[in-house]
Motif scaffolding. Structure first.
Motif, PDB file in Angstrom:
ATOM      1  N   LYS A 152      11.620   3.666 -10.196  1.00  0.00           N
ATOM      2  CA  LYS A 152      11.544   5.071 -10.582  1.00  0.00           C
ATOM      3  C   LYS A 152      12.818   5.818 -10.194  1.00  0.00           C
ATOM      4  CE  LYS A 152       7.575   6.009 -12.582  1.00  0.00           C
ATOM      5  NZ  LYS A 152       7.515   6.645 -13.926  1.00  0.00           N
ATOM      6  N   ILE A 153      13.314   5.556  -8.996  1.00  0.00           N
ATOM      7  CA  ILE A 153      14.541   6.226  -8.545  1.00  0.00           C
ATOM      8  C   ILE A 153      15.684   5.941  -9.510  1.00  0.00           C
ATOM      9  CG2 ILE A 153      16.347   6.143  -6.766  1.00  0.00           C
ATOM     10  CD1 ILE A 153      14.091   5.931  -4.682  1.00  0.00           C
ATOM     11  N   GLN A 154      15.836   4.684  -9.909  1.00  0.00           N
ATOM     12  CA  GLN A 154      16.910   4.335 -10.844  1.00  0.00           C
ATOM     13  C   GLN A 154      16.717   5.011 -12.187  1.00  0.00           C
ATOM     14  OE1 GLN A 154      19.788   2.552 -10.121  1.00  0.00           O
ATOM     15  NE2 GLN A 154      20.271   3.532 -12.086  1.00  0.00           N
ATOM     16  N   ASN A 155      15.477   5.050 -12.647  1.00  0.00           N
ATOM     17  CA  ASN A 155      15.171   5.696 -13.923  1.00  0.00           C
ATOM     18  C   ASN A 155      15.492   7.188 -13.865  1.00  0.00           C
ATOM     19  OD1 ASN A 155      14.091   6.210 -16.487  1.00  0.00           O
ATOM     20  ND2 ASN A 155      12.032   6.474 -15.680  1.00  0.00           N
ATOM     21  N   TRP A 156      15.116   7.849 -12.776  1.00  0.00           N
ATOM     22  CA  TRP A 156      15.326   9.289 -12.663  1.00  0.00           C
ATOM     23  C   TRP A 156      16.813   9.620 -12.506  1.00  0.00           C
ATOM     24  CZ3 TRP A 156      10.739  10.140  -8.740  1.00  0.00           C
ATOM     25  CH2 TRP A 156       9.535   9.963  -9.435  1.00  0.00           C
ATOM     26  N   ILE A 157      17.551   8.763 -11.812  1.00  0.00           N
ATOM     27  CA  ILE A 157      19.001   8.968 -11.709  1.00  0.00           C
ATOM     28  C   ILE A 157      19.633   8.884 -13.101  1.00  0.00           C
ATOM     29  CG2 ILE A 157      21.157   7.895 -10.915  1.00  0.00           C
ATOM     30  CD1 ILE A 157      19.715   7.202  -8.314  1.00  0.00           C
ATOM     31  N   SER A 158      19.192   7.910 -13.894  1.00  0.00           N
ATOM     32  CA  SER A 158      19.727   7.764 -15.248  1.00  0.00           C
ATOM     33  C   SER A 158      19.451   9.003 -16.091  1.00  0.00           C
ATOM     34  CB  SER A 158      19.112   6.530 -15.925  1.00  0.00           C
ATOM     35  OG  SER A 158      19.466   5.349 -15.228  1.00  0.00           O
ATOM     36  N   ILE A 159      18.288   9.601 -15.924  1.00  0.00           N
ATOM     37  CA  ILE A 159      17.961  10.814 -16.669  1.00  0.00           C
ATOM     38  C   ILE A 159      18.847  11.975 -16.237  1.00  0.00           C
ATOM     39  CG2 ILE A 159      16.184  12.589 -16.996  1.00  0.00           C
ATOM     40  CD1 ILE A 159      14.110  10.332 -16.904  1.00  0.00           C
ATOM     41  N   ILE A 160      19.063  12.114 -14.922  1.00  0.00           N
ATOM     42  CA  ILE A 160      19.865  13.231 -14.427  1.00  0.00           C
ATOM     43  C   ILE A 160      21.310  13.143 -14.910  1.00  0.00           C
ATOM     44  CG2 ILE A 160      20.798  14.288 -12.316  1.00  0.00           C
ATOM     45  CD1 ILE A 160      18.148  13.515 -10.939  1.00  0.00           C
ATOM     46  N   GLU A 161      21.836  11.925 -15.025  1.00  0.00           N
ATOM     47  CA  GLU A 161      23.228  11.816 -15.469  1.00  0.00           C
ATOM     48  C   GLU A 161      23.351  11.573 -16.978  1.00  0.00           C
ATOM     49  OE1 GLU A 161      25.181   8.674 -13.436  1.00  0.00           O
ATOM     50  OE2 GLU A 161      23.838   7.096 -14.139  1.00  0.00           O
ATOM     51  N   SER A 162      22.234  11.617 -17.694  1.00  0.00           N
ATOM     52  CA  SER A 162      22.261  11.506 -19.147  1.00  0.00           C
ATOM     53  C   SER A 162      22.664  12.850 -19.751  1.00  0.00           C
ATOM     54  CB  SER A 162      20.875  11.107 -19.658  1.00  0.00           C
ATOM     55  OG  SER A 162      19.973  12.194 -19.541  1.00  0.00           O
ATOM     56  N   PRO A 163      22.887  12.914 -21.057  1.00  0.00           N
ATOM     57  CA  PRO A 163      23.260  14.196 -21.679  1.00  0.00           C
ATOM     58  C   PRO A 163      22.314  15.337 -21.349  1.00  0.00           C
ATOM     59  CG  PRO A 163      23.619  12.412 -23.227  1.00  0.00           C
ATOM     60  CD  PRO A 163      22.959  11.800 -22.022  1.00  0.00           C
ATOM     61  N   MET A 164      21.021  15.039 -21.190  1.00  0.00           N
ATOM     62  CA  MET A 164      20.077  16.108 -20.897  1.00  0.00           C
ATOM     63  C   MET A 164      20.235  16.662 -19.485  1.00  0.00           C
ATOM     64  SD  MET A 164      16.479  14.103 -20.330  1.00  0.00           S
ATOM     65  CE  MET A 164      15.720  15.626 -19.830  1.00  0.00           C
ATOM     66  N   GLY A 165      20.888  15.905 -18.599  1.00  0.00           N
ATOM     67  CA  GLY A 165      21.077  16.387 -17.242  1.00  0.00           C
ATOM     68  C   GLY A 165      22.485  16.836 -16.910  1.00  0.00           C
ATOM     69  N   GLN A 166      23.398  16.642 -17.841  1.00  0.00           N
ATOM     70  CA  GLN A 166      24.803  16.958 -17.564  1.00  0.00           C
ATOM     71  C   GLN A 166      25.019  18.426 -17.227  1.00  0.00           C
ATOM     72  OE1 GLN A 166      27.727  15.009 -17.310  1.00  0.00           O
ATOM     73  NE2 GLN A 166      26.102  13.496 -17.047  1.00  0.00           N
ATOM     74  N   ASP A 167      24.352  19.316 -17.947  1.00  0.00           N
ATOM     75  CA  ASP A 167      24.523  20.743 -17.676  1.00  0.00           C
ATOM     76  C   ASP A 167      24.101  21.083 -16.243  1.00  0.00           C
ATOM     77  OD1 ASP A 167      25.513  21.187 -20.173  1.00  0.00           O
ATOM     78  OD2 ASP A 167      23.629  21.956 -21.010  1.00  0.00           O
ATOM     79  N   TRP A 168      23.035  20.428 -15.781  1.00  0.00           N
ATOM     80  CA  TRP A 168      22.558  20.686 -14.421  1.00  0.00           C
ATOM     81  C   TRP A 168      23.579  20.192 -13.393  1.00  0.00           C
ATOM     82  CZ3 TRP A 168      21.226  18.149  -9.903  1.00  0.00           C
ATOM     83  CH2 TRP A 168      20.439  18.869  -8.994  1.00  0.00           C
ATOM     84  N   LEU A 169      24.177  19.036 -13.656  1.00  0.00           N
ATOM     85  CA  LEU A 169      25.127  18.455 -12.708  1.00  0.00           C
ATOM     86  C   LEU A 169      26.411  19.271 -12.597  1.00  0.00           C
ATOM     87  CD1 LEU A 169      24.885  14.603 -13.324  1.00  0.00           C
ATOM     88  CD2 LEU A 169      24.143  15.874 -11.315  1.00  0.00           C
ATOM     89  N   ILE A 170      26.872  19.851 -13.711  1.00  0.00           N
ATOM     90  CA  ILE A 170      28.154  20.549 -13.683  1.00  0.00           C
ATOM     91  C   ILE A 170      27.987  22.069 -13.639  1.00  0.00           C
ATOM     92  CG2 ILE A 170      29.281  18.684 -14.943  1.00  0.00           C
ATOM     93  CD1 ILE A 170      29.172  20.389 -17.450  1.00  0.00           C
ATOM     94  N   LYS A 171      26.731  22.522 -13.531  1.00  0.00           N
ATOM     95  CA  LYS A 171      26.463  23.961 -13.527  1.00  0.00           C
ATOM     96  C   LYS A 171      27.238  24.664 -12.416  1.00  0.00           C
ATOM     97  CE  LYS A 171      22.600  27.238 -13.399  1.00  0.00           C
ATOM     98  NZ  LYS A 171      21.144  27.373 -13.231  1.00  0.00           N
ATOM     99  N   ASN A 172      27.922  25.767 -12.791  1.00  0.00           N
ATOM    100  CA  ASN A 172      28.685  26.559 -11.818  1.00  0.00           C
ATOM    101  C   ASN A 172      29.594  25.693 -10.952  1.00  0.00           C
ATOM    102  OD1 ASN A 172      27.362  28.867 -12.734  1.00  0.00           O
ATOM    103  ND2 ASN A 172      25.707  28.628 -11.258  1.00  0.00           N
ATOM    104  N   LYS A 173      30.402  24.877 -11.632  1.00  0.00           N
ATOM    105  CA  LYS A 173      31.359  24.005 -10.943  1.00  0.00           C
ATOM    106  C   LYS A 173      30.671  23.096  -9.919  1.00  0.00           C
ATOM    107  CE  LYS A 173      35.272  27.150 -11.553  1.00  0.00           C
ATOM    108  NZ  LYS A 173      36.363  27.910 -10.895  1.00  0.00           N
ATOM    109  N   ARG A 174      29.602  22.464 -10.384  1.00  0.00           N
ATOM    110  CA  ARG A 174      28.865  21.469  -9.583  1.00  0.00           C
ATOM    111  C   ARG A 174      28.147  22.073  -8.380  1.00  0.00           C
ATOM    112  NH1 ARG A 174      33.360  16.557  -9.464  1.00  0.00           N
ATOM    113  NH2 ARG A 174      33.562  16.316 -11.713  1.00  0.00           N
ATOM    114  N   SER A 175      27.746  23.306  -8.469  1.00  0.00           N
ATOM    115  CA  SER A 175      27.062  23.916  -7.329  1.00  0.00           C
ATOM    116  C   SER A 175      25.736  23.216  -7.026  1.00  0.00           C
ATOM    117  CB  SER A 175      26.826  25.407  -7.585  1.00  0.00           C
ATOM    118  OG  SER A 175      25.904  25.602  -8.647  1.00  0.00           O
ATOM    119  N   ASN A 176      25.061  22.664  -8.051  1.00  0.00           N
ATOM    120  CA  ASN A 176      23.815  21.941  -7.798  1.00  0.00           C
ATOM    121  C   ASN A 176      24.059  20.679  -6.986  1.00  0.00           C
ATOM    122  OD1 ASN A 176      21.908  23.637  -9.012  1.00  0.00           O
ATOM    123  ND2 ASN A 176      22.338  22.829 -11.058  1.00  0.00           N
ATOM    124  N   VAL A 177      25.169  20.001  -7.261  1.00  0.00           N
ATOM    125  CA  VAL A 177      25.496  18.791  -6.485  1.00  0.00           C
ATOM    126  C   VAL A 177      25.723  19.158  -5.022  1.00  0.00           C
ATOM    127  CG1 VAL A 177      27.163  16.924  -6.185  1.00  0.00           C
ATOM    128  CG2 VAL A 177      26.448  17.592  -8.490  1.00  0.00           C
TER     129      VAL A 177
END
Length: 427
Positions: A152-177
């Motif tokens: 599950k962890i691997q699956n969820w990581i893949s979703i977060i870094e997929s196109p659907m999660g890219q906006d979340w990862l780079i939001k406000n210059k990666r503030s979420n990271v």
């Protein structure tokens, strides 16, 4: 068993009443049950001729279909030993189901979670669940080479870094990271997870042979105790909700319960997300918990090695970061901040293969005139939404703390001023 072809709004379980009663009832009352994080849960009480019938209504609240596999959940329910588990499905509908309500039982409070008397019985239940459930074999175990949780962890990581999660990862210059994952950057986060997984599983050979059926989600809302239990009684405890159950290492299952002792989901909504380190059980408490588990395991005919109590204690501490990571990633997907993921199986009914007869909503009345319903408790309307990202951040603060103390991560890998620590001493 019949299935109802309607979709129930998250705040309107009352529309199910006519379907449960054939329109023969005097009134009904709806009470929202706190502590449920994946679904929205209600107690539905229906009154007729001076009597009352209680039901549990579970409305699936997840925006992410990858969080829960409902077909697997139904299989899980069937293999759980009756002495420790309870789920009886009465009426499935499109986005949830009605279950029997276990009258006379309540969810554990946070104080009961950390009470040794309760913990010893919970440990017994774990042993029965792990060693008396139907043995896992064939496809059910082969698909989880490193256990349900790591898949599950691997699956969820893949979703977060997929196109659907890219906006979340780079939001406000990666503030979420930085502010949620507490990581230097995304690649560092992934590297540390891989390094930790390899370190953790290095102790296991033939990993799939170490997998047993595990609950994986024994938080306070999923552990019920009989309300009439007296102080000198052994508590009668049941596990419910098998959405995240599957083949896994028992070390995760036991460690996850102890980690959940740091939470109280029944407090005010703006506090319910917090993970409080001071509530983590003491060494003495954990050893008593492990001892009860191994004694029950021995009574079931699986004799433990005399050194096993220390080994199991050590594994519980080592796996603690995995429990924090699992639910942290879950919280990101559950938050709804990622782009909605289309369900490829949205036109299938998970109950189809279980001989379920489907009723169209047009086959019965969905409302009844002149009925007075006492809807959810008055204070529920004031509840704030659960703070999933705050929950994620709190979990990961302890995840990083454990890995730094184990030498797996360095202070340079994370936002060090936001890291929290627990004791990681091993025996």
């Amino acid at each position: 068993m019949k299935s109802l072809d309607i979709t129930v709004p998250l705040d309107s379980p009352g529309i199910l009443v006519p379907h449960l009663t054939n329109n023969k009832y005097d009134s009904y009352k709806i009470t929202k049950i706190k502590g449920a994080l994946t679904n929205v849960i209600y107690k539905l009480s229906i009154y007729l001729d001076g009597g009352c019938q209680n039901y549990l209504v579970r409305i699936y609240g997840s925006k992410m279909t990858s969080l829960v596999n409902r077909e697997d959940e139904l299989k899980n329910i069937k293999i759980v030993p009756k002495e420790v588990g309870f789920v009886k499905i009465l009426l499935p509908f499109n986005n949830g189901r009605v279950e029997s309500f276990l009258d006379g039982f309540k969810s554990l409070s946070q104080s009961e979670m950390v009470n040794v008397r309760y913990a010893k019985v919970i440990a017994k239940n774990f042993a029965i669940l792990h060693f008396k459930s139907v043995p896992l074999e064939g496809e059910d175990i082969n698909i989880y080479d490193h256990g349900f949780v790591w898949e599950k962890i691997q699956n969820w990581i893949s979703i977060i870094e997929s196109p659907m999660g890219q906006d979340w990862l780079i939001k406000n210059k990666r503030s979420n990271v930085h502010n949620v994952l507490l990581s230097k950057d995304w690649n560092t986060f992934k590297h540390i997870i891989t390094k930790y997984k390899n370190w953790l599983l290095n102790d296991y050979t033939g990993s799939s042979h170490s997998l047993l059926f595990c609950h994986n989600d024994t938080q306070q809302g999923n552990i019920l105790v009989e309300e009439s239990t007296r102080d000198d009684d052994e508590p009668n405890i049941k596990f419910i909700d098998y959405e995240y159950s599957g083949p896994n290492f028992i070390d995760f299952d036991l460690s996850n319960y102890l980690t959940e002792c740091m939470h109280d989901y029944e407090v005010d909504s703006n506090e319910a997300y917090k993970c409080i380190g001071s509530k983590y059980p003491s060494k003495k408490h954990i050893f008593e918990f492990v001892d009860s588990y191994l004694m029950t395991k021995s009574n079931l005919g699986v004799s433990p090695n005399k050194e096993e109590i220390k080994k199991l204690y050590n594994n519980i501490i080592k796996w603690r970061a995995a429990t924090q990571l699992f639910w942290a990633l879950w919280a990101i997907l559950q938050s709804g901040d990622l782009t909605s993921l289309k369900n490829d199986k949205e036109n299938t009914n998970p109950y189809d293969e279980y001989d379920v007869e489907t009723l169209s909503s047009s086959d019965d009345k969905s409302t009844r005139d002149g009925i007075v319903a006492d809807d959810s408790d008055d204070d529920d309307d004031d509840d704030e939404p659960f703070n999933y990202l705050g929950f994620c951040k709190d979990k990961l603060s302890f995840f990083w703390g454990d890995l730094i103390k184990f030498g797996i991560a360095s202070k340079d890998n994370c936002i060090i001023e936001k890291i929290q620590y627990l004791d990681t001493e091993l025996y």
